[in-house]
Scaffold this motif. Structure first.
Motif, short mmCIF file in Angstrom:
data_model
loop_
_atom_site.label_atom_id
_atom_site.label_comp_id
_atom_site.label_asym_id
_atom_site.label_seq_id
_atom_site.Cartn_x
_atom_site.Cartn_y
_atom_site.Cartn_z
N PHE A 129 25.50 66.82 4.23
CA PHE A 129 26.53 67.84 4.38
C PHE A 129 27.40 67.56 5.61
N GLY A 130 26.79 67.07 6.68
CA GLY A 130 27.56 66.72 7.87
C GLY A 130 28.52 65.57 7.62
N SER A 150 29.80 64.78 4.72
CA SER A 150 30.85 65.29 3.84
C SER A 150 31.90 66.07 4.63
N LEU A 151 31.45 66.89 5.56
CA LEU A 151 32.37 67.64 6.40
C LEU A 151 33.20 66.71 7.28
N ALA A 152 32.56 65.69 7.84
CA ALA A 152 33.28 64.74 8.69
C ALA A 152 34.31 63.96 7.88
N SER A 159 35.91 64.92 5.16
CA SER A 159 37.05 65.76 4.83
C SER A 159 37.94 66.01 6.05
N LEU A 160 37.33 66.11 7.22
CA LEU A 160 38.12 66.28 8.44
C LEU A 160 38.95 65.03 8.73
N THR A 185 43.79 68.01 -0.93
CA THR A 185 42.37 68.27 -0.80
C THR A 185 41.88 69.34 -1.77
#
Length: 71
Positions: free
Chosen positions: A17-18, A20-22, A24-25, A46
């Motif tokens: 999850f981390g 994936s978040l990184a 997208s950022l 997005t």
């Protein structure tokens, strides 16, 4: 918390999850700063991936019998 497989699974899920978040950022910053896209156009780009991930999850949950658990 004393179960080793549980802790390992939790760590792997947190890492996934981390990441994936990184990702997208980084994509958002690249689209806006690197390519010069507006915030609205970046959101449109997005949004397509968010819909592509969200729609199948709902139908897959119903297909796997997840709707029976909610009752």
């Amino acid at each position: 918390m004393s179960s080793r497989p549980y802790l390992l699974g939790t760590a792997v899920a947190m890492a996934q999850f981390g990441a994936s978040l990184a990702a997208s950022l980084v994509l958002t910053v690249f689209l806006q700063d690197g390519l010069g896209l507006s915030a609205l156009l970046t959101a449109a780009v997005t949004l397509a991936s968010a819909v592509a991930m969200g729609v199948p999850q709902g139908s897959l949950g119903a297909w796997c019998g997840g709707s029976d658990r909610a009752r």
